[in-house]
Design a protein around this motif. Structure first.
Motif, PDB file in Angstrom:
ATOM      1  N   GLU A  48       0.516   0.914   9.853  1.00  0.00           N
ATOM      2  CA  GLU A  48      -0.717   1.696   9.747  1.00  0.00           C
ATOM      3  C   GLU A  48      -1.383   1.848  11.110  1.00  0.00           C
ATOM      4  O   GLU A  48      -1.936   2.914  11.439  1.00  0.00           O
ATOM      5  N   LYS A  88       2.451  -5.253  -1.217  1.00  0.00           N
ATOM      6  CA  LYS A  88       2.016  -3.946  -0.711  1.00  0.00           C
ATOM      7  C   LYS A  88       0.646  -3.578  -1.269  1.00  0.00           C
ATOM      8  O   LYS A  88      -0.219  -3.068  -0.544  1.00  0.00           O
ATOM      9  N   SER A  89       0.417  -3.859  -2.549  1.00  0.00           N
ATOM     10  CA  SER A  89      -0.882  -3.552  -3.143  1.00  0.00           C
ATOM     11  C   SER A  89      -1.995  -4.342  -2.469  1.00  0.00           C
ATOM     12  O   SER A  89      -3.070  -3.803  -2.160  1.00  0.00           O
ATOM     13  N   THR A 138      -1.946  -5.511   0.554  1.00  0.00           N
ATOM     14  CA  THR A 138      -2.100  -4.973   1.915  1.00  0.00           C
ATOM     15  C   THR A 138      -2.861  -3.648   1.887  1.00  0.00           C
ATOM     16  O   THR A 138      -3.722  -3.402   2.749  1.00  0.00           O
ATOM     17  N   ASP A 139      -2.560  -2.797   0.923  1.00  0.00           N
ATOM     18  CA  ASP A 139      -3.283  -1.529   0.791  1.00  0.00           C
ATOM     19  C   ASP A 139      -4.780  -1.778   0.603  1.00  0.00           C
ATOM     20  O   ASP A 139      -5.612  -1.051   1.161  1.00  0.00           O
ATOM     21  N   ASP A 140      -5.113  -2.808  -0.170  1.00  0.00           N
ATOM     22  CA  ASP A 140      -6.526  -3.150  -0.370  1.00  0.00           C
ATOM     23  C   ASP A 140      -7.159  -3.582   0.948  1.00  0.00           C
ATOM     24  O   ASP A 140      -8.296  -3.197   1.266  1.00  0.00           O
TER      25      ASP A 140
END
Length: 334
Positions: free
Chosen positions: A26, A310-311, A313-315
Protein backbone atom coordinates in the motif's frame (compact mmCIF):
# COMPACT_ATOMS: atom_id res chain seq x y z
CA UNK A 1 22.20 19.19 2.89
CA UNK A 2 22.48 15.44 3.34
CA UNK A 3 19.20 13.53 3.31
CA UNK A 4 18.15 11.51 6.37
CA UNK A 5 18.83 7.80 6.56
CA UNK A 6 15.57 5.94 5.98
CA UNK A 7 15.35 2.60 7.79
CA UNK A 8 12.83 -0.21 7.39
CA UNK A 9 12.47 -2.71 10.24
CA UNK A 10 10.14 -5.74 10.02
CA UNK A 11 9.24 -8.15 12.82
CA UNK A 12 9.20 -11.93 12.72
CA UNK A 13 5.95 -13.86 12.75
CA UNK A 14 5.74 -16.72 10.25
CA UNK A 15 2.74 -16.59 7.94
CA UNK A 16 1.78 -13.28 9.58
CA UNK A 17 4.47 -11.71 7.42
CA UNK A 18 1.55 -11.31 5.01
CA UNK A 19 0.54 -8.26 7.12
CA UNK A 20 3.69 -6.08 6.69
CA UNK A 21 3.96 -7.17 3.06
CA UNK A 22 0.45 -5.84 2.41
CA UNK A 23 1.26 -2.61 4.29
CA UNK A 24 4.39 -2.10 2.20
CA UNK A 25 2.42 -2.78 -0.97
CA UNK A 26 0.00 0.00 0.00
CA UNK A 27 2.91 2.35 0.71
CA UNK A 28 4.28 1.54 -2.73
CA UNK A 29 0.89 2.27 -4.29
CA UNK A 30 0.51 5.62 -2.53
CA UNK A 31 4.07 6.73 -3.20
CA UNK A 32 4.25 5.51 -6.78
CA UNK A 33 7.74 4.20 -5.97
CA UNK A 34 9.34 0.80 -5.54
CA UNK A 35 9.72 0.10 -1.82
CA UNK A 36 13.47 -0.42 -2.11
CA UNK A 37 13.80 3.18 -3.38
CA UNK A 38 12.02 4.49 -0.30
CA UNK A 39 14.59 3.09 2.14
CA UNK A 40 18.36 3.13 2.57
CA UNK A 41 18.47 -0.09 4.59
CA UNK A 42 16.03 -2.90 5.36
CA UNK A 43 16.43 -4.93 8.56
CA UNK A 44 14.32 -7.95 9.37
CA UNK A 45 13.85 -11.01 11.51
CA UNK A 46 12.57 -14.33 10.16
CA UNK A 47 9.55 -13.66 7.92
CA UNK A 48 10.38 -9.94 8.12
CA UNK A 49 13.89 -10.76 6.94
CA UNK A 50 12.52 -12.67 3.97
CA UNK A 51 10.60 -9.54 2.97
CA UNK A 52 13.69 -7.36 3.52
CA UNK A 53 15.84 -9.70 1.44
CA UNK A 54 13.18 -9.79 -1.26
CA UNK A 55 13.23 -5.99 -1.48
CA UNK A 56 17.03 -6.00 -1.63
CA UNK A 57 16.82 -8.51 -4.48
CA UNK A 58 14.65 -6.07 -6.43
CA UNK A 59 11.23 -7.59 -5.82
CA UNK A 60 8.39 -5.13 -5.32
CA UNK A 61 6.32 -5.16 -2.14
CA UNK A 62 3.25 -5.93 -4.24
CA UNK A 63 4.97 -9.10 -5.48
CA UNK A 64 6.19 -9.98 -1.99
CA UNK A 65 2.62 -9.74 -0.68
CA UNK A 66 1.79 -12.61 -3.03
CA UNK A 67 4.65 -14.69 -1.61
CA UNK A 68 2.47 -15.96 1.24
CA UNK A 69 -0.62 -17.08 -0.74
CA UNK A 70 1.59 -18.47 -3.50
CA UNK A 71 4.20 -20.36 -1.50
CA UNK A 72 2.72 -20.79 2.01
CA UNK A 73 1.46 -24.32 1.39
CA UNK A 74 4.82 -25.39 -0.10
CA UNK A 75 6.62 -24.10 2.99
CA UNK A 76 4.26 -25.36 5.68
CA UNK A 77 1.65 -27.58 4.05
CA UNK A 78 -1.70 -27.76 5.80
CA UNK A 79 -2.48 -29.36 9.13
CA UNK A 80 -4.65 -31.93 7.44
CA UNK A 81 -1.81 -32.88 5.11
CA UNK A 82 0.57 -33.26 8.04
CA UNK A 83 -1.85 -35.50 9.93
CA UNK A 84 -2.37 -37.60 6.84
CA UNK A 85 1.36 -37.76 6.21
CA UNK A 86 2.14 -35.33 3.37
CA UNK A 87 4.75 -36.59 0.92
CA UNK A 88 5.21 -38.13 -2.50
CA UNK A 89 6.58 -41.43 -1.14
CA UNK A 90 5.65 -43.63 1.79
CA UNK A 91 8.92 -42.69 3.49
CA UNK A 92 8.17 -38.97 3.23
CA UNK A 93 4.63 -39.53 4.46
CA UNK A 94 5.86 -41.43 7.51
CA UNK A 95 8.48 -38.76 8.23
CA UNK A 96 5.93 -35.94 8.15
CA UNK A 97 3.51 -38.01 10.21
CA UNK A 98 6.27 -38.45 12.78
CA UNK A 99 7.05 -34.73 12.75
CA UNK A 100 3.46 -33.79 13.48
CA UNK A 101 2.94 -36.15 16.39
CA UNK A 102 6.50 -36.33 17.67
CA UNK A 103 7.32 -32.61 17.88
CA UNK A 104 5.61 -31.97 21.24
CA UNK A 105 7.65 -34.76 22.85
CA UNK A 106 11.01 -34.25 21.17
CA UNK A 107 12.02 -35.63 17.82
CA UNK A 108 14.53 -37.89 16.12
CA UNK A 109 17.79 -36.16 15.04
CA UNK A 110 17.42 -37.61 11.53
CA UNK A 111 14.12 -35.75 11.19
CA UNK A 112 15.55 -32.37 12.25
CA UNK A 113 15.07 -32.77 15.99
CA UNK A 114 11.64 -31.61 17.09
CA UNK A 115 10.97 -29.58 13.92
CA UNK A 116 7.41 -29.91 12.76
CA UNK A 117 8.23 -29.13 9.11
CA UNK A 118 10.91 -30.28 6.74
CA UNK A 119 13.26 -27.56 5.50
CA UNK A 120 12.93 -28.78 1.92
CA UNK A 121 9.81 -26.74 1.18
CA UNK A 122 11.20 -23.43 2.44
CA UNK A 123 14.64 -23.95 0.91
CA UNK A 124 13.13 -24.87 -2.44
CA UNK A 125 10.98 -21.74 -2.48
CA UNK A 126 13.84 -19.46 -1.42
CA UNK A 127 16.18 -20.85 -4.08
CA UNK A 128 13.47 -20.49 -6.71
CA UNK A 129 12.63 -16.91 -5.78
CA UNK A 130 16.11 -15.57 -4.93
CA UNK A 131 18.41 -17.66 -7.13
CA UNK A 132 22.14 -17.68 -6.39
CA UNK A 133 22.61 -13.94 -5.86
CA UNK A 134 24.88 -13.16 -2.90
CA UNK A 135 24.18 -10.91 0.07
CA UNK A 136 27.12 -8.77 -1.08
CA UNK A 137 25.36 -8.24 -4.43
CA UNK A 138 22.06 -7.05 -2.93
CA UNK A 139 20.57 -3.93 -4.47
CA UNK A 140 20.31 -2.09 -1.15
CA UNK A 141 21.74 -2.34 2.33
CA UNK A 142 20.11 -5.21 4.17
CA UNK A 143 20.69 -6.90 7.51
CA UNK A 144 18.94 -9.90 9.04
CA UNK A 145 19.09 -11.49 12.48
CA UNK A 146 19.91 -15.08 13.30
CA UNK A 147 21.41 -17.07 16.18
CA UNK A 148 24.26 -19.59 16.10
CA UNK A 149 23.17 -22.44 18.35
CA UNK A 150 26.69 -23.93 18.40
CA UNK A 151 28.40 -20.84 19.77
CA UNK A 152 25.28 -19.54 21.59
CA UNK A 153 25.77 -16.14 19.98
CA UNK A 154 23.36 -13.72 18.28
CA UNK A 155 24.22 -13.14 14.62
CA UNK A 156 23.60 -10.32 12.16
CA UNK A 157 24.11 -11.12 8.47
CA UNK A 158 24.50 -7.92 6.46
CA UNK A 159 25.50 -6.62 3.05
CA UNK A 160 28.01 -4.27 4.67
CA UNK A 161 29.83 -7.13 6.44
CA UNK A 162 29.64 -9.40 3.38
CA UNK A 163 31.33 -6.75 1.24
CA UNK A 164 34.11 -6.21 3.77
CA UNK A 165 34.85 -9.89 4.45
CA UNK A 166 34.05 -12.72 1.97
CA UNK A 167 33.81 -15.16 4.91
CA UNK A 168 30.68 -13.27 5.99
CA UNK A 169 28.98 -13.60 2.62
CA UNK A 170 26.42 -16.19 1.51
CA UNK A 171 23.60 -16.47 -1.04
CA UNK A 172 20.51 -14.43 -0.24
CA UNK A 173 18.44 -17.61 -0.07
CA UNK A 174 20.81 -18.99 2.58
CA UNK A 175 20.55 -15.79 4.65
CA UNK A 176 16.76 -16.04 4.45
CA UNK A 177 16.92 -19.67 5.58
CA UNK A 178 19.33 -18.83 8.43
CA UNK A 179 17.06 -16.15 9.87
CA UNK A 180 13.84 -18.18 9.65
CA UNK A 181 14.77 -21.54 11.19
CA UNK A 182 12.22 -21.17 13.98
CA UNK A 183 12.72 -23.79 16.72
CA UNK A 184 10.01 -26.49 16.73
CA UNK A 185 8.83 -25.30 13.29
CA UNK A 186 11.91 -25.82 11.10
CA UNK A 187 15.26 -27.56 11.71
CA UNK A 188 18.43 -25.50 12.19
CA UNK A 189 20.42 -24.46 9.12
CA UNK A 190 24.06 -25.55 9.08
CA UNK A 191 26.49 -23.59 6.95
CA UNK A 192 30.06 -22.32 6.92
CA UNK A 193 30.16 -18.65 7.94
CA UNK A 194 32.74 -16.41 9.61
CA UNK A 195 35.34 -19.17 9.28
CA UNK A 196 33.38 -21.79 11.21
CA UNK A 197 30.43 -24.13 10.84
CA UNK A 198 27.35 -22.44 12.27
CA UNK A 199 24.02 -23.97 13.22
CA UNK A 200 21.64 -21.11 12.57
CA UNK A 201 18.23 -20.78 14.20
CA UNK A 202 15.59 -18.08 13.96
CA UNK A 203 16.66 -14.55 14.87
CA UNK A 204 13.38 -14.15 16.73
CA UNK A 205 14.89 -15.88 19.75
CA UNK A 206 16.70 -12.63 20.54
CA UNK A 207 15.31 -9.88 18.27
CA UNK A 208 11.78 -10.65 17.14
CA UNK A 209 11.36 -6.92 16.61
CA UNK A 210 14.74 -5.94 15.10
CA UNK A 211 14.24 -2.17 15.47
CA UNK A 212 17.09 -1.91 17.96
CA UNK A 213 19.34 -3.81 15.55
CA UNK A 214 18.18 -1.48 12.77
CA UNK A 215 19.30 1.56 14.78
CA UNK A 216 22.75 0.03 15.23
CA UNK A 217 22.99 -0.84 11.51
CA UNK A 218 22.04 2.72 10.55
CA UNK A 219 25.04 4.22 12.37
CA UNK A 220 27.49 3.44 9.58
CA UNK A 221 25.19 5.11 7.05
CA UNK A 222 24.82 8.24 9.15
CA UNK A 223 28.60 8.38 9.61
CA UNK A 224 29.16 8.13 5.86
CA UNK A 225 26.81 11.09 5.34
CA UNK A 226 28.23 13.17 8.15
CA UNK A 227 24.98 12.92 10.10
CA UNK A 228 23.97 12.04 13.65
CA UNK A 229 21.53 9.41 14.81
CA UNK A 230 18.89 12.09 15.04
CA UNK A 231 18.86 12.17 11.25
CA UNK A 232 17.48 8.61 11.06
CA UNK A 233 13.83 8.03 10.16
CA UNK A 234 12.50 4.53 10.78
CA UNK A 235 9.40 2.70 9.63
CA UNK A 236 8.83 -0.30 11.89
CA UNK A 237 6.29 -2.89 10.75
CA UNK A 238 4.72 -5.49 13.01
CA UNK A 239 3.19 -8.82 12.07
CA UNK A 240 0.08 -8.42 14.21
CA UNK A 241 -0.81 -8.94 17.86
CA UNK A 242 -4.01 -9.80 19.66
CA UNK A 243 -5.33 -6.98 21.82
CA UNK A 244 -6.09 -9.37 24.63
CA UNK A 245 -2.71 -11.14 24.61
CA UNK A 246 -0.67 -10.60 27.76
CA UNK A 247 3.06 -11.26 27.77
CA UNK A 248 3.48 -12.19 31.43
CA UNK A 249 0.46 -13.72 33.16
CA UNK A 250 2.35 -14.77 36.32
CA UNK A 251 0.74 -18.20 36.20
CA UNK A 252 1.37 -20.27 39.29
CA UNK A 253 2.19 -23.57 37.57
CA UNK A 254 5.57 -24.27 35.96
CA UNK A 255 4.17 -24.89 32.48
CA UNK A 256 2.39 -21.55 32.46
CA UNK A 257 5.54 -19.78 33.66
CA UNK A 258 7.55 -21.44 30.90
CA UNK A 259 5.02 -20.24 28.35
CA UNK A 260 5.26 -16.73 29.83
CA UNK A 261 9.03 -16.77 29.29
CA UNK A 262 8.58 -17.79 25.65
CA UNK A 263 6.09 -14.95 25.13
CA UNK A 264 8.53 -12.50 26.72
CA UNK A 265 11.42 -13.73 24.54
CA UNK A 266 9.42 -13.28 21.34
CA UNK A 267 7.64 -10.05 22.31
CA UNK A 268 8.19 -7.01 20.10
CA UNK A 269 7.99 -4.19 22.64
CA UNK A 270 11.67 -4.23 23.66
CA UNK A 271 12.92 -3.52 20.14
CA UNK A 272 10.48 -0.65 19.80
CA UNK A 273 11.54 0.83 23.14
CA UNK A 274 15.23 0.75 22.14
CA UNK A 275 14.53 2.43 18.81
CA UNK A 276 12.39 5.16 20.37
CA UNK A 277 14.98 5.90 23.05
CA UNK A 278 17.76 6.08 20.47
CA UNK A 279 15.95 8.14 17.85
CA UNK A 280 13.01 9.84 19.65
CA UNK A 281 9.31 8.97 19.25
CA UNK A 282 8.87 11.36 16.33
CA UNK A 283 11.43 9.47 14.25
CA UNK A 284 10.06 5.94 14.71
CA UNK A 285 6.83 5.29 12.83
CA UNK A 286 5.31 2.01 13.98
CA UNK A 287 2.47 0.32 12.08
CA UNK A 288 1.02 -2.70 13.83
CA UNK A 289 -2.24 -4.62 13.51
CA UNK A 290 -3.84 -5.02 16.94
CA UNK A 291 -6.71 -7.42 16.39
CA UNK A 292 -7.69 -10.58 18.26
CA UNK A 293 -8.38 -12.26 14.93
CA UNK A 294 -4.65 -12.48 14.10
CA UNK A 295 -3.95 -14.77 17.05
CA UNK A 296 -3.29 -18.27 15.83
CA UNK A 297 -0.74 -20.56 14.28
CA UNK A 298 2.26 -18.98 12.57
CA UNK A 299 2.43 -21.95 10.18
CA UNK A 300 -1.15 -21.99 8.92
CA UNK A 301 -1.15 -20.93 5.24
CA UNK A 302 -4.80 -21.79 4.61
CA UNK A 303 -7.00 -19.49 2.54
CA UNK A 304 -9.17 -18.86 5.60
CA UNK A 305 -6.16 -17.80 7.70
CA UNK A 306 -4.77 -15.53 4.98
CA UNK A 307 -8.20 -13.96 4.50
CA UNK A 308 -8.31 -13.11 8.22
CA UNK A 309 -4.86 -11.54 8.08
CA UNK A 310 -5.77 -9.51 4.99
CA UNK A 311 -9.03 -8.32 6.55
CA UNK A 312 -7.23 -7.20 9.70
CA UNK A 313 -4.62 -5.40 7.57
CA UNK A 314 -7.31 -3.72 5.47
CA UNK A 315 -8.84 -2.40 8.69
CA UNK A 316 -5.45 -1.02 9.79
CA UNK A 317 -4.95 0.69 6.42
CA UNK A 318 -8.43 2.20 6.51
CA UNK A 319 -7.97 3.50 10.05
CA UNK A 320 -4.44 4.77 9.50
CA UNK A 321 -4.81 6.54 6.15
CA UNK A 322 -3.49 9.95 7.32
CA UNK A 323 -0.63 8.27 9.21
CA UNK A 324 0.39 6.28 6.13
CA UNK A 325 0.24 9.40 3.98
CA UNK A 326 2.56 11.11 6.47
CA UNK A 327 4.90 8.10 6.35
CA UNK A 328 4.99 8.25 2.56
CA UNK A 329 5.71 11.98 2.62
CA UNK A 330 8.63 11.57 5.01
CA UNK A 331 10.10 8.68 3.04
CA UNK A 332 9.81 10.44 -0.31
CA UNK A 333 11.38 13.57 1.15
CA UNK A 334 14.49 11.52 1.87
Amino acid sequence: MNSPVRVLSIDGGGIRGYIPALVLAEIERRSGMHAKDLFDIAVGTSTGAIISIGLAAGTSAAELAQFYPTYGSRIFGSEGELIAGRGSTLGEQMENFGRFFGAPFGGHPDFGGNARHSAAGLEGVLREVLGDRLVSDAGMDVAVTSFDADSNQPVVISRRDARSDPRLDMPLWAAARATSAAPTYLPPFEREWAGRTCRFIDGGVWANNPAGVAVAESLMLTTERGLTGQSVVMLSLGTGVARSAGVFDETANWLGSAQDLVRMATATTAGHLLAVRALSPSRVMRLQVEDDRVAGKMDDPSEARLAILKSATDDLLAQSGPVIDAVVERLRAG
